[in-house]
Write a protein that holds these residues in place. Structure first.
Motif, PDB file in Angstrom:
ATOM      1  N   THR A  81     -24.265 -36.900 -45.452  1.00 16.09           N
ATOM      2  CA  THR A  81     -23.953 -36.543 -44.067  1.00 16.09           C
ATOM      3  C   THR A  81     -22.524 -36.949 -43.725  1.00 16.09           C
ATOM      4  O   THR A  81     -21.767 -36.160 -43.135  1.00 16.09           O
ATOM      5  CB  THR A  81     -24.944 -37.221 -43.093  1.00 16.09           C
ATOM      6  OG1 THR A  81     -26.268 -36.809 -43.420  1.00 16.09           O
ATOM      7  CG2 THR A  81     -24.634 -36.872 -41.647  1.00 16.09           C
ATOM      8  N   MET A  84     -20.154 -34.595 -45.590  1.00 14.49           N
ATOM      9  CA  MET A  84     -20.123 -33.253 -45.005  1.00 14.49           C
ATOM     10  C   MET A  84     -19.315 -33.246 -43.710  1.00 14.49           C
ATOM     11  O   MET A  84     -18.550 -32.305 -43.465  1.00 14.49           O
ATOM     12  CB  MET A  84     -21.545 -32.753 -44.738  1.00 14.49           C
ATOM     13  CG  MET A  84     -22.375 -32.519 -45.968  1.00 14.49           C
ATOM     14  SD  MET A  84     -21.649 -31.398 -47.158  1.00 14.49           S
ATOM     15  CE  MET A  84     -21.548 -29.924 -46.191  1.00 14.49           C
ATOM     16  N   ASN A  85     -19.461 -34.268 -42.894  1.00 13.03           N
ATOM     17  CA  ASN A  85     -18.697 -34.332 -41.655  1.00 13.03           C
ATOM     18  C   ASN A  85     -17.195 -34.429 -41.929  1.00 13.03           C
ATOM     19  O   ASN A  85     -16.386 -33.759 -41.280  1.00 13.03           O
ATOM     20  CB  ASN A  85     -19.157 -35.509 -40.791  1.00 13.03           C
ATOM     21  CG  ASN A  85     -20.523 -35.283 -40.193  1.00 13.03           C
ATOM     22  OD1 ASN A  85     -20.964 -34.157 -40.013  1.00 13.03           O
ATOM     23  ND2 ASN A  85     -21.208 -36.373 -39.889  1.00 13.03           N
ATOM     24  N   ARG A  88     -15.998 -30.977 -43.282  1.00 12.31           N
ATOM     25  CA  ARG A  88     -15.865 -29.992 -42.195  1.00 12.31           C
ATOM     26  C   ARG A  88     -14.620 -30.257 -41.363  1.00 12.31           C
ATOM     27  O   ARG A  88     -13.881 -29.332 -41.012  1.00 12.31           O
ATOM     28  CB  ARG A  88     -17.095 -30.049 -41.281  1.00 12.31           C
ATOM     29  CG  ARG A  88     -18.276 -29.325 -41.796  1.00 12.31           C
ATOM     30  CD  ARG A  88     -19.349 -29.252 -40.689  1.00 12.31           C
ATOM     31  NE  ARG A  88     -20.647 -29.106 -41.271  1.00 12.31           N
ATOM     32  CZ  ARG A  88     -21.575 -30.053 -41.353  1.00 12.31           C
ATOM     33  NH1 ARG A  88     -21.360 -31.241 -40.864  1.00 12.31           N
ATOM     34  NH2 ARG A  88     -22.730 -29.823 -41.919  1.00 12.31           N
ATOM     35  N   GLU A 139     -21.014 -22.689 -44.957  1.00 14.01           N
ATOM     36  CA  GLU A 139     -22.405 -23.134 -44.804  1.00 14.01           C
ATOM     37  C   GLU A 139     -23.220 -22.838 -46.063  1.00 14.01           C
ATOM     38  O   GLU A 139     -24.071 -23.628 -46.465  1.00 14.01           O
ATOM     39  CB  GLU A 139     -23.071 -22.529 -43.559  1.00 14.01           C
ATOM     40  CG  GLU A 139     -23.154 -21.031 -43.532  1.00 14.01           C
ATOM     41  CD  GLU A 139     -21.900 -20.317 -43.029  1.00 14.01           C
ATOM     42  OE1 GLU A 139     -21.888 -19.083 -43.069  1.00 14.01           O
ATOM     43  OE2 GLU A 139     -20.943 -20.996 -42.609  1.00 14.01           O
ATOM     44  N   ALA A 142     -21.981 -25.366 -48.869  1.00 14.73           N
ATOM     45  CA  ALA A 142     -22.535 -26.702 -48.636  1.00 14.73           C
ATOM     46  C   ALA A 142     -24.003 -26.763 -49.037  1.00 14.73           C
ATOM     47  O   ALA A 142     -24.428 -27.692 -49.733  1.00 14.73           O
ATOM     48  CB  ALA A 142     -22.366 -27.101 -47.174  1.00 14.73           C
ATOM     49  N   ALA A 143     -24.778 -25.769 -48.634  1.00 14.12           N
ATOM     50  CA  ALA A 143     -26.209 -25.764 -48.948  1.00 14.12           C
ATOM     51  C   ALA A 143     -26.445 -25.659 -50.456  1.00 14.12           C
ATOM     52  O   ALA A 143     -27.292 -26.368 -51.010  1.00 14.12           O
ATOM     53  CB  ALA A 143     -26.908 -24.615 -48.215  1.00 14.12           C
ATOM     54  N   ILE A 157     -31.372 -31.917 -46.976  1.00 14.98           N
ATOM     55  CA  ILE A 157     -30.230 -31.033 -46.703  1.00 14.98           C
ATOM     56  C   ILE A 157     -30.234 -30.650 -45.222  1.00 14.98           C
ATOM     57  O   ILE A 157     -29.185 -30.632 -44.575  1.00 14.98           O
ATOM     58  CB  ILE A 157     -30.266 -29.778 -47.590  1.00 14.98           C
ATOM     59  CG1 ILE A 157     -30.136 -30.167 -49.061  1.00 14.98           C
ATOM     60  CG2 ILE A 157     -29.143 -28.809 -47.208  1.00 14.98           C
ATOM     61  CD1 ILE A 157     -30.402 -29.030 -50.031  1.00 14.98           C
ATOM     62  N   LEU A 161     -27.058 -31.377 -42.918  1.00 14.36           N
ATOM     63  CA  LEU A 161     -26.324 -30.283 -42.279  1.00 14.36           C
ATOM     64  C   LEU A 161     -26.691 -30.077 -40.810  1.00 14.36           C
ATOM     65  O   LEU A 161     -26.072 -29.257 -40.133  1.00 14.36           O
ATOM     66  CB  LEU A 161     -26.555 -28.984 -43.060  1.00 14.36           C
ATOM     67  CG  LEU A 161     -26.067 -28.973 -44.512  1.00 14.36           C
ATOM     68  CD1 LEU A 161     -26.377 -27.641 -45.163  1.00 14.36           C
ATOM     69  CD2 LEU A 161     -24.583 -29.274 -44.580  1.00 14.36           C
ATOM     70  N   VAL A 168     -31.647 -23.733 -44.140  1.00 11.70           N
ATOM     71  CA  VAL A 168     -31.170 -24.277 -45.418  1.00 11.70           C
ATOM     72  C   VAL A 168     -31.605 -23.352 -46.553  1.00 11.70           C
ATOM     73  O   VAL A 168     -30.796 -22.959 -47.400  1.00 11.70           O
ATOM     74  CB  VAL A 168     -31.710 -25.704 -45.668  1.00 11.70           C
ATOM     75  CG1 VAL A 168     -31.429 -26.149 -47.098  1.00 11.70           C
ATOM     76  CG2 VAL A 168     -31.126 -26.686 -44.678  1.00 11.70           C
ATOM     77  N   HIS A 171     -29.567 -20.189 -46.517  1.00 11.16           N
ATOM     78  CA  HIS A 171     -28.197 -20.393 -47.006  1.00 11.16           C
ATOM     79  C   HIS A 171     -28.165 -20.555 -48.520  1.00 11.16           C
ATOM     80  O   HIS A 171     -27.288 -19.997 -49.186  1.00 11.16           O
ATOM     81  CB  HIS A 171     -27.566 -21.615 -46.347  1.00 11.16           C
ATOM     82  CG  HIS A 171     -27.164 -21.433 -44.917  1.00 11.16           C
ATOM     83  ND1 HIS A 171     -26.810 -20.227 -44.360  1.00 11.16           N
ATOM     84  CD2 HIS A 171     -27.061 -22.334 -43.909  1.00 11.16           C
ATOM     85  CE1 HIS A 171     -26.504 -20.384 -43.094  1.00 11.16           C
ATOM     86  NE2 HIS A 171     -26.668 -21.660 -42.784  1.00 11.16           N
TER      87      HIS A 171
END
Length: 186
Positions: A81, A84-85, A88, A139, A142-143, A157, A161, A168, A171
């Protein structure tokens, strides 16, 4: 038997001593975080930066957590997490800047201890996969990376996300289909 005896070694170590526990967290998950960052960003240097920033933010966050929050922590999903943040935010910031001139970028030197043929095949395959992943929408990329590189279950996941599990699955499915299409077109 105490409640901490039931915890995985990383959480137990974090509860016993933050600094030693963080060293355990880093040793356990650094490869996973870096591999994920590399697949997301497509560039070694960016992956190193993302990984360093993710662990720095993780340490800072842990310093402010109480024992109950640390005991309830799911380290793998939590680190993903954070990663991913950061990814992004970096992607958003890069989209606002002009692309750099890559002519001055240093070339990675091969490890002399590695078998040259094996390293070349692995690098070629990794480069091709990174290039194909880079063609996917963020997206989907990432998935797919979280599911098939990191091997997170769909439920984790979705947590990472912050989207429903069905989204999920969609994606991942669409991303894999697009990767097959892109791979077959080569």
């Amino acid at each position: 038997m105490s409640a901490t005896d039931c915890l995985d070694p990383v959480r137990k170590a974090l509860l016993d001593d933050l600094d030693e526990g963080f060293a355990e967290l880093y040793a356990t998950y650094r490869g996973l975080v870096f591999s994920t960052a590399l697949r997301l960003s497509g560039r070694w240097a960016d992956a190193e930066d993302l990984t360093a920033e993710a662990f720095l933010r993780a340490y800072r966050a842990l310093a402010g957590y109480d024992r109950d929050r640390v005991a309830a922590l799911q380290p793998r999903a939590w680190l993903m997490t954070i990663l991913m943040n950061i990814w992004r935010n970096c992607a958003r910031a890069k989209s606002r800047k002009p692309p750099p001139d890559l002519r001055d970028e240093p070339v990675d030197e091969p490890d002399p201890a590695q078998d040259v043929e094996e390293a070349a095949v692995r690098r070629e395959t990794g480069d091709e996969l990174s290039e194909l992943l880079g063609l996917l929408p963020d997206e989907q990329r990432a998935a797919v990376v979280l599911r098939h590189v990191v091997d997170l279950p769909v439920s984790e996941i979705a947590t990472v996300l912050k989207i429903p599990q069905g989204t999920v699955k969609s994606h991942v499915s669409r991303g894999l289909r697009r990767l097959r299409e892109l791979g077959g077109a080569r």
